[in-house]
Design an enzyme around this catalytic site. Structure first.
Site, PDB file in Angstrom:
ATOM      1  N   HIS A  29       0.918  -1.079   0.144  1.00 38.63           N
ATOM      2  CA  HIS A  29       0.049   0.127  -0.115  1.00 38.63           C
ATOM      3  C   HIS A  29       0.874   1.170   0.111  1.00 38.63           C
ATOM      4  O   HIS A  29       1.627   1.483   0.969  1.00 38.63           O
ATOM      5  CB  HIS A  29      -0.914   0.031   0.976  1.00 38.63           C
ATOM      6  CG  HIS A  29      -2.078  -1.135   1.041  1.00 38.63           C
ATOM      7  ND1 HIS A  29      -2.498  -1.772   2.339  1.00 38.63           N
ATOM      8  CD2 HIS A  29      -2.651  -1.689  -0.009  1.00 38.63           C
ATOM      9  CE1 HIS A  29      -3.388  -2.569   1.841  1.00 38.63           C
ATOM     10  NE2 HIS A  29      -3.520  -2.590   0.727  1.00 38.63           N
ATOM     11  N   GLU A  53       1.652   3.383   2.944  1.00 37.44           N
ATOM     12  CA  GLU A  53       1.812   2.792   4.218  1.00 37.44           C
ATOM     13  C   GLU A  53       3.326   2.830   4.120  1.00 37.44           C
ATOM     14  O   GLU A  53       3.899   1.805   3.648  1.00 37.44           O
ATOM     15  CB  GLU A  53       1.293   1.452   4.628  1.00 37.44           C
ATOM     16  CG  GLU A  53      -0.511   1.986   4.704  1.00 37.44           C
ATOM     17  CD  GLU A  53      -1.120   0.586   4.806  1.00 37.44           C
ATOM     18  OE1 GLU A  53      -0.424  -0.620   4.870  1.00 37.44           O
ATOM     19  OE2 GLU A  53      -2.368   0.652   4.429  1.00 37.44           O
ATOM     20  N   HIS A  75       3.030  -3.353   6.829  1.00 39.16           N
ATOM     21  CA  HIS A  75       1.938  -2.621   6.551  1.00 39.16           C
ATOM     22  C   HIS A  75       1.856  -1.583   7.684  1.00 39.16           C
ATOM     23  O   HIS A  75       2.609  -1.298   8.603  1.00 39.16           O
ATOM     24  CB  HIS A  75       0.501  -3.122   6.362  1.00 39.16           C
ATOM     25  CG  HIS A  75       0.233  -4.210   5.340  1.00 39.16           C
ATOM     26  ND1 HIS A  75      -0.492  -3.620   4.313  1.00 39.16           N
ATOM     27  CD2 HIS A  75       1.111  -5.065   4.959  1.00 39.16           C
ATOM     28  CE1 HIS A  75      -0.449  -4.583   3.341  1.00 39.16           C
ATOM     29  NE2 HIS A  75       0.257  -5.563   3.613  1.00 39.16           N
ATOM     30  N   GLU A  81       1.527  -5.081  10.956  1.00 34.11           N
ATOM     31  CA  GLU A  81       0.854  -3.687  10.875  1.00 34.11           C
ATOM     32  C   GLU A  81       1.789  -2.871  11.883  1.00 34.11           C
ATOM     33  O   GLU A  81       1.693  -3.244  13.152  1.00 34.11           O
ATOM     34  CB  GLU A  81      -0.724  -3.620  11.484  1.00 34.11           C
ATOM     35  CG  GLU A  81      -1.402  -4.230  10.448  1.00 34.11           C
ATOM     36  CD  GLU A  81      -1.833  -3.698   9.055  1.00 34.11           C
ATOM     37  OE1 GLU A  81      -1.539  -2.368   9.127  1.00 34.11           O
ATOM     38  OE2 GLU A  81      -2.584  -4.140   8.469  1.00 34.11           O
TER      39      GLU A  81
END
Length: 443
Positions: free
Chosen positions: A84, A87, A191, A282
Site C-alpha cells: 500500500h 503505508e 503495513h 501492521e
C-alpha cells in the site's frame, strides 16, 4: 587509473553508509541499493523482479553467503513492504534492516550465522507508484494506497475461497512469478495503520471456522507462534493496546479473518499456492508518519525483525531421492494430520521444508503412483542452530527412467465445492468423503 578506482570505491562505500532517517524516493532508494551491492558484492545480489504500471523497477536485494542462487538445505526468507503506497514505515525500516545486516555480517556472530544459513530477500517497495503519488503524508487513507490503475494490491491475488474477479496487476504478477521461482519458506509483509501481527486465513468459510469468526489453517499453531514471535520482540506490540480504545489485540496478534474478512490477500496466496508461511505486520498507527519518528520505529522493530527471520529454521527439511540418489521434484511431503489442500511438494532439487513447532510428527512422503513412505520425527527447537531437523527420503522403486506423474494443484477456489455441499439437502457419498477429509484437515 588506480586513484580513480579508489575514489569511486570510497564514494560507493559512503553512499552505502549514509543512510539517514528520512523518506527515500525512487531514485534515492535505487541509489542506496546499488551502493550496498557495490560495497558488498559477495554478500548481496540486486535484481528487479518486474515493473510497476508506470515502469518503476520492483527491486529486491538478496543477502546471504550464496546470494545469487538457491543452495540445497538453505531456506529462502522474504520481507515485502509498501504494497500500500501510503503505508510507508515498512519501506524505510527495510532499508535500515539491510544496512544493519551488511554492517553486522562478519562482526556479529548471530547475524553472521543467520546470513550463512539463510537466503534473505528484501523488497522495500511493492508499490513504488503509489508511494510517489502520495504527495501529502497523512495518518489516514490516501489515494496512494492503490497502484496506478487504482487497484488495491492486497485484494489482487487469487483467493482460496472465492473467485477473485480483480484483474491481476503487473506488481501482483511479478510477486506471483517470484514466489513460483523461489523456494520461499517464511515471509512477512509490512503495513501501517494499526499495531498488530495478523496471520492466515484472511478469508474463510464454515469449514475453516468462519461461522465462529475465526478462519483456521491446518498450521494454526505455527502461525500463532510466528505472530507472537514478532509481537513479543517488538517494543510495544505485545501489549495489544491497538491504536484506539475500540480495538485491542490480546498479545498483539490476530487471526486475519477475526479482524476483518479480506479477499485476494497476499498472505493467504503465499500459504496456499506458494508453500510459504506469511504473516502481515501492521507497524504504525499512522500510515505515513513524520520522518522524525522513523528512528524510533526502527528501534521498536529491530529485534523483532531479526527474531522473526530465525523462525525460517523451525521444523524439518530434507531431500527426496530415487534409487540412484537423484532428486525427485514434485514429491508430496507433509506432516500427518495437517495436509494442505494444495499439496506441499518438493522443488527441482527434491527438497522440502516444513515449518513445525517442537514435538513428535509423522512425515508422509508420497511420489504419485508409488507407495507412501512414513517417518516419525522428534523435532527439537532448531531456531538457535540455524537449521531445521534434517530428514531425507529415498524411494528405491523409483528411477529416472520412471517419471512420476505430478499431483495437480487446483487453481480455482479450493473451498467452493465444500460451501455448496453444506447447502445441499442430500449430500452424495463423494461429497461426504470430501467433507470428512476437509474436516480432518482443519481439526
Amino acid at each position: 587509473d588506480a586513484v580513480g578506482i579508489l575514489i569511486l570505491c570510497l564514494c560507493l562505500a559512503s553512499a552505502a553508509a549514509a543512510l539517514d532517517f528520512r523518506y527515500h524516493h525512487t531514485e534515492e532508494l535505487e541509489e542506496y541499493l546499488r551502493g550496498v551491492h557495490a560495497s558488498h558484492p559477495s554478500l548481496t545480489h540486486l535484481h528487479s523482479i518486474g515493473r510497476s504500471v508506470e515502469g518503476r523497477d520492483l527491486w529486491v536485494l538478496v543477502l546471504g553467503r550464496f546470494p545469487t542462487q538457491h543452495k540445497i538445505g538453505i531456506p529462502e526468507f522474504k520481507y515485502v513492504a509498501n504494497m500500500h503506497g501510503d503505508e510507508t514505515v515498512g519501506r524505510e525500516i527495510l532499508l535500515h534492516l539491510i544496512d544493519f545486516l551488511v554492517t553486522s555480517y562478519g562482526r556479529d556472530p548471530v547475524i553472521t550465522r543467520l546470513l550463512n544459513n539463510t537466503r534473505v530477500h528484501i523488497m522495500p517497495t511493492m508499490n513504488p507508484d503509489g508511494f510517489e503519488a502520495t504527495k501529502v503524508p497523512d495518518c489516514y487513507y490516501t489515494r496512494g494506497r492503490y497502484n496506478k490503475n487504482g487497484e488495491d494490491l492486497n485484494r489482487n491475488f487469487p483467493d482460496a475461497f472465492e473467485n477473485n474477479s480483480a484483474s491481476i496487476q503487473p506488481e501482483t504478477r511479478a510477486v506471483m512469478d517470484w514466489i513460483k521461482n523461489e523456494t520461499f519458506v517464511l515471509s512477512a509483509n509490512l503495513h501501517g495503520g494499526a499495531l498488530v501481527a495478523s496471520y492466515t486465513f484472511d478469508n474463510g468459510n464454515p469449514v475453516t471456522g468462519s461461522l465462529k469468526g475465526y478462519s483456521r489453517s491446518p498450521d494454526d499453531d505455527v502461525f500463532i507462534h510466528l505472530a507472537k514471535t514478532y509481537s513479543s520482540n517488538h517494543a510495544s506490540m505485545y501489549k495489544g493496546t491497538g491504536c484506539d480504545n475500540r480495538q485491542t489485540f490480546p498479545e498483539g496478534i490476530t487471526n486475519g479473518y477475526s479482524w476483518y474478512q479480506l479477499e485476494g490477500g497476499m498472505q493467504d496466496y503465499n500459504y496456499v499456492w506458494g508453500q510459504c508461511f506469511e504473516i502481515t505486520l501492521e507497524l504504525s498507527c499512522c500510515k505515513y508518519p513524520p520522518a522524525d519518528q522513523l528512528e524510533k520505529f526502527w528501534r521498536d522493530n529491530k529485534v523483532a525483525l531479526i527474531e522473526y527471520m530465525k523462525q525460517v529454521h523451525l521444523g524439518v527439511k530434507g531431500q527426496v531421492t530415487d534409487k540412484n540418489g537423484n532428486p525427485i521434484p514434485n514429491a508430496i511431503v507433509e506432516a500427518k494430520g495437517r495436509p494442505h489442500v494444495c499439496p506441499y511438494r518438493t522443488n527441482e532439487q527434491g527438497e522440502y521444508f516444513l515449518l513445525l513447532l517442537p514435538g513428535t510428527y509423522v512425515i508422509n512422503a508420497t511420489v504419485p503412483g508409488f507407495k507412501s513412505m512414513l517417518k516419525t520425527v522428534e523435532i527439537p527447537d532448531t531456531t538457535g542452530n540455524f537449521s531445521a531437523l534434517k530428514q531425507d527420503f529415498s524411494f528405491p522403486e523409483v528411477s529416472d527412467q520412471i517419471r512420476p506423474r505430478v499431483a495437480s494443484c487446483p487453481k480455482i477456489p479450493l473451498y467452493q465445492e465444500l460451501a455448496r455441499a453444506s447447502a445441499a439437502v442430500k449430500p452424495t457419498i463423494h461429497i461426504l468423503v470430501l467433507m470428512t477429509a476437509m474436516l480432518a484437515i482443519f481439526k
